[in-house]
Design a protein around this motif. Structure first.
Motif, PDB file in Angstrom:
ATOM      1  N   PHE A 115      31.038  43.560  50.313  1.00  0.00           N
ATOM      2  CA  PHE A 115      31.491  42.250  49.841  1.00  0.00           C
ATOM      3  C   PHE A 115      32.840  42.356  49.146  1.00  0.00           C
ATOM      4  CE2 PHE A 115      31.792  39.115  46.386  1.00  0.00           C
ATOM      5  CZ  PHE A 115      31.779  37.945  47.136  1.00  0.00           C
ATOM      6  N   ARG A 116      33.027  43.421  48.369  1.00  0.00           N
ATOM      7  CA  ARG A 116      34.276  43.584  47.636  1.00  0.00           C
ATOM      8  C   ARG A 116      35.456  43.788  48.584  1.00  0.00           C
ATOM      9  NH1 ARG A 116      34.222  44.683  42.232  1.00  0.00           N
ATOM     10  NH2 ARG A 116      36.460  44.404  42.521  1.00  0.00           N
ATOM     11  N   LYS A 117      35.218  44.444  49.728  1.00  0.00           N
ATOM     12  CA  LYS A 117      36.291  44.592  50.716  1.00  0.00           C
ATOM     13  C   LYS A 117      36.687  43.228  51.281  1.00  0.00           C
ATOM     14  CE  LYS A 117      35.307  49.346  52.196  1.00  0.00           C
ATOM     15  NZ  LYS A 117      34.844  50.200  53.318  1.00  0.00           N
ATOM     16  N   GLN A 118      35.690  42.400  51.520  1.00  0.00           N
ATOM     17  CA  GLN A 118      35.971  41.054  52.021  1.00  0.00           C
ATOM     18  C   GLN A 118      36.680  40.213  50.961  1.00  0.00           C
ATOM     19  OE1 GLN A 118      35.611  39.799  55.182  1.00  0.00           O
ATOM     20  NE2 GLN A 118      35.206  41.966  55.600  1.00  0.00           N
ATOM     21  N   LEU A 119      36.260  40.388  49.704  1.00  0.00           N
ATOM     22  CA  LEU A 119      36.897  39.660  48.604  1.00  0.00           C
ATOM     23  C   LEU A 119      38.370  40.053  48.487  1.00  0.00           C
ATOM     24  CD1 LEU A 119      35.980  37.578  46.467  1.00  0.00           C
ATOM     25  CD2 LEU A 119      35.639  39.492  44.877  1.00  0.00           C
ATOM     26  N   ASP A 120      38.659  41.301  48.741  1.00  0.00           N
ATOM     27  CA  ASP A 120      40.031  41.789  48.730  1.00  0.00           C
ATOM     28  C   ASP A 120      40.845  41.119  49.837  1.00  0.00           C
ATOM     29  OD1 ASP A 120      42.321  43.280  48.290  1.00  0.00           O
ATOM     30  OD2 ASP A 120      41.581  45.056  49.318  1.00  0.00           O
ATOM     31  N   LYS A 121      40.281  41.053  51.041  1.00  0.00           N
ATOM     32  CA  LYS A 121      40.985  40.470  52.183  1.00  0.00           C
ATOM     33  C   LYS A 121      41.185  38.964  52.020  1.00  0.00           C
ATOM     34  CE  LYS A 121      39.367  43.811  55.642  1.00  0.00           C
ATOM     35  NZ  LYS A 121      38.532  43.980  56.867  1.00  0.00           N
ATOM     36  N   VAL A 122      40.155  38.277  51.565  1.00  0.00           N
ATOM     37  CA  VAL A 122      40.192  36.814  51.508  1.00  0.00           C
ATOM     38  C   VAL A 122      40.901  36.296  50.269  1.00  0.00           C
ATOM     39  CG1 VAL A 122      38.774  34.727  51.405  1.00  0.00           C
ATOM     40  CG2 VAL A 122      38.106  36.611  52.902  1.00  0.00           C
ATOM     41  N   LEU A 123      40.617  36.911  49.112  1.00  0.00           N
ATOM     42  CA  LEU A 123      41.114  36.359  47.850  1.00  0.00           C
ATOM     43  C   LEU A 123      42.163  37.233  47.171  1.00  0.00           C
ATOM     44  CD1 LEU A 123      40.429  33.721  46.385  1.00  0.00           C
ATOM     45  CD2 LEU A 123      38.825  34.982  44.951  1.00  0.00           C
ATOM     46  N   GLY A 124      42.243  38.509  47.554  1.00  0.00           N
ATOM     47  CA  GLY A 124      43.207  39.384  46.897  1.00  0.00           C
ATOM     48  C   GLY A 124      42.713  39.941  45.586  1.00  0.00           C
ATOM     49  N   VAL A 125      41.389  40.206  45.509  1.00  0.00           N
ATOM     50  CA  VAL A 125      40.802  40.843  44.327  1.00  0.00           C
ATOM     51  C   VAL A 125      40.499  42.289  44.688  1.00  0.00           C
ATOM     52  CG1 VAL A 125      38.817  40.896  42.769  1.00  0.00           C
ATOM     53  CG2 VAL A 125      39.842  38.713  43.412  1.00  0.00           C
ATOM     54  N   HIS A 126      41.080  43.213  43.958  1.00  0.00           N
ATOM     55  CA  HIS A 126      41.010  44.630  44.318  1.00  0.00           C
ATOM     56  C   HIS A 126      39.562  45.135  44.321  1.00  0.00           C
ATOM     57  CE1 HIS A 126      41.866  48.946  44.337  1.00  0.00           C
ATOM     58  NE2 HIS A 126      43.108  48.639  44.678  1.00  0.00           N
ATOM     59  N   PRO A 127      39.162  45.898  45.343  1.00  0.00           N
ATOM     60  CA  PRO A 127      37.761  46.337  45.447  1.00  0.00           C
ATOM     61  C   PRO A 127      37.327  47.310  44.355  1.00  0.00           C
ATOM     62  CG  PRO A 127      39.104  47.295  47.204  1.00  0.00           C
ATOM     63  CD  PRO A 127      39.945  46.260  46.540  1.00  0.00           C
ATOM     64  N   GLN A 128      38.286  48.003  43.719  1.00  0.00           N
ATOM     65  CA  GLN A 128      37.915  48.940  42.643  1.00  0.00           C
ATOM     66  C   GLN A 128      38.052  48.325  41.239  1.00  0.00           C
ATOM     67  OE1 GLN A 128      39.449  50.815  45.528  1.00  0.00           O
ATOM     68  NE2 GLN A 128      37.233  51.009  45.770  1.00  0.00           N
ATOM     69  N   ALA A 129      38.498  47.105  41.165  1.00  0.00           N
ATOM     70  CA  ALA A 129      38.656  46.471  39.854  1.00  0.00           C
ATOM     71  C   ALA A 129      37.292  46.114  39.267  1.00  0.00           C
ATOM     72  CB  ALA A 129      39.500  45.210  39.975  1.00  0.00           C
ATOM     73  N   LYS A 130      37.155  46.272  37.966  1.00  0.00           N
ATOM     74  CA  LYS A 130      35.923  45.875  37.282  1.00  0.00           C
ATOM     75  C   LYS A 130      35.861  44.357  37.200  1.00  0.00           C
ATOM     76  CE  LYS A 130      33.832  49.722  35.719  1.00  0.00           C
ATOM     77  NZ  LYS A 130      32.399  50.023  35.893  1.00  0.00           N
ATOM     78  N   ILE A 131      34.799  43.781  37.722  1.00  0.00           N
ATOM     79  CA  ILE A 131      34.588  42.345  37.620  1.00  0.00           C
ATOM     80  C   ILE A 131      33.426  42.106  36.673  1.00  0.00           C
ATOM     81  CG2 ILE A 131      33.901  40.264  38.863  1.00  0.00           C
ATOM     82  CD1 ILE A 131      35.294  41.269  41.289  1.00  0.00           C
ATOM     83  N   PRO A 132      33.581  41.241  35.681  1.00  0.00           N
ATOM     84  CA  PRO A 132      32.505  41.046  34.705  1.00  0.00           C
ATOM     85  C   PRO A 132      31.276  40.398  35.322  1.00  0.00           C
ATOM     86  CG  PRO A 132      34.240  39.417  34.386  1.00  0.00           C
ATOM     87  CD  PRO A 132      34.760  40.401  35.381  1.00  0.00           C
TER      88      PRO A 132
END
Length: 447
Positions: free
Chosen positions: A160-177
């Motif tokens: 999901f984080r890889k897709q979030l990176d592609k679609v929204l530009g949120v880095h897959p290794q960034a800590k998300i609260p």
């Protein structure tokens, strides 16, 4: 005979009000002209090169230009400098020798804010950035029961984080609260307040406090708000909540969306004033949110009497407790040592000019040895999660990783919980999660 240029930092600094309602504030040509003036002075000084990535970006642009001066830099590239500024304010507060009243009149953070406002007004803001800065909206949606669990699980999924990176530009290794349905305000509201009639004033404090939970404290780490309540109540300080609150406006300020900042002010200031008029002080657990009311809103609304009143009646939690300690009203009956602590003081706490109150209080705990970490974490709430900036943010934070790894502390953490998790993101596997200083204090009291 020409008047000699005075050396900087020889007088007390002043901060000019933001003339953000003036149409000229949004004049792009005027902003670019002012950036050229300030960038040329910064290029000749370069004291700020060790702070955020705005300055290395600027100096690289100059050094790689045909003239090796600011006049050789394409003005379109000025926006690269703007994008790296996250308004930490440290260049103004700790480095720049040419801030007002110096005749060169450099206020780099507020120049970057003006540029961000121009960019927002032009419609050049990414959809992702609008979403990430809408902390109330995201928190309310993601904090719905059942939804919170789904969101948290998805945010831990590499796919999901890889897709979030592609679609929204949120880095897959960034800590998300994480998000919680049992919110910070709910946890405080469940408990019966101490009798407010028994509140004891001390110094500038009335001895009874209304908690401004903040978006992060309400939706992401509600235990911090609960720990604030516990720590204040063991000190005999009655606590309550604002009738209503919404985001302080700092994320929208960093986006340049000043109209949204004004709308948040119209919601929060009346709620705060209602309680201030009833004798309550205001305390918030996140330094950026407290700074918003202490500095940024008063500069945006210098003629608003209520904004100026709130400025003098809102406090950082440790600032409040240490003001009372000065008057002999702090409970120092600590039950448990904290051992070795690596404590990071956030940028937005440092620029409040209140001193190291968190460190001073934690050092009162017996058999506790505290190491102060003063470097910026590079997080900024949203900067570190953006795909194009995450690696740079981790580079900024690298000295902190090294300090914590070397210390092997019993506890580490920051007044800014997001900075604490940024440090966590660079540590070795198996190291504990960060502990917020309010939680450390609650542990020290044996609660």
């Amino acid at each position: 005979m020409a008047t000699p240029i005075r050396e900087g930092s020889l007088q007390a600094p002043t901060r000019h009000a933001l003339d953000w309602k003036n149409p000229e504030f949004y004049n792009e040509d005027a902003v670019l002209h002012e950036m050229e003036r300030v960038f040329d002075l910064c290029h000749g000084c370069r004291r700020c090169v060790s702070l955020c990535n705005s300055f290395p970006t600027l100096f690289d642009l100059v050094d790689e230009s045909s003239t090796m001066e600011v006049d050789g830099v394409d003005k379109k590239d000025y926006w690269k400098v703007v994008d790296h500024c996250y308004l930490c304010d440290l260049c103004y507060m700790t480095k720049c020798p040419y801030i007002p009243p110096h005749e060169w009149n450099i206020d780099f953070p507020h120049l970057m804010l003006r540029a961000k406002a121009v960019k927002f007004k032009k419609g050049d803001t990414k959809f992702r950035d609008k979403v990430l800065s809408s902390t109330d909206m995201v928190g309310k949606l993601a904090g719905i029961p059942v939804v919170a669990g789904v969101v948290n699980k998805m945010n831990q999924s590499p796919a999901f984080r890889k897709q979030l990176d592609k679609v929204l530009g949120v880095h897959p290794q960034a800590k998300i609260p994480s998000y919680h349905s049992d919110k910070g305000r709910d946890r405080v509201a469940r408990y019966k307040n101490l009798d407010e009639s028994k509140a004891i004033a001390a110094g500038r404090t009335t001895g009874k406090v209304a908690i401004f939970a903040t978006c992060y404290g309400n939706y992401n780490e509600p235990h911090i708000v609960d720990d604030l309540r516990k720590v204040f109540e063991i000190n005999g300080i009655p606590v309550t909540l604002l009738d209503k609150e919404q985001c302080c406006g700092m994320p929208k300020l960093e986006l340049g969306d000043l109209e949204s900042v004004a709308a948040a002010k119209e919601a929060n200031i009346p709620a705060m004033m209602k309680l201030i008029n009833e004798g309550w002080d205001i305390v918030g657990p996140v330094p950026s949110c407290v700074l918003m009311f202490k500095q940024e809103l008063p500069l945006m609304f210098p003629d608003d009497a209520d904004v100026q009143t709130v400025k003098g009646r809102i406090f950082d939690p440790f600032e409040y407790l240490m003001l009372r300690h000065k008057e002999g009203k702090l409970n120092t009956d600590f039950k448990q040592s904290l051992g070795k602590v690596s404590y990071h003081t956030s940028c937005h706490l440092r620029v409040q000019n209140i001193g190291y109150k968190t460190r001073e209080l934690l050092e009162l705990v017996p058999d506790t040895k505290l190491e102060l970490l003063e470097r910026c974490s590079g997080h900024d709430g949203t900067y570190a999660v953006k795909s194009e900036f995450h690696d740079i943010s981790m580079k900024i934070c690298r000295p902190l990783f090294g300090k914590v790894k070397q210390a092997k502390p019993d506890y580490y953490g920051s007044d800014c919980p997001m900075a604490g998790h940024q440090i966590e993101n660079g540590l070795d596997e198996g190291m504990p999660e960060p502990t917020h200083p309010l939680t450390m204090l609650r542990i020290a009291y044996g609660i």
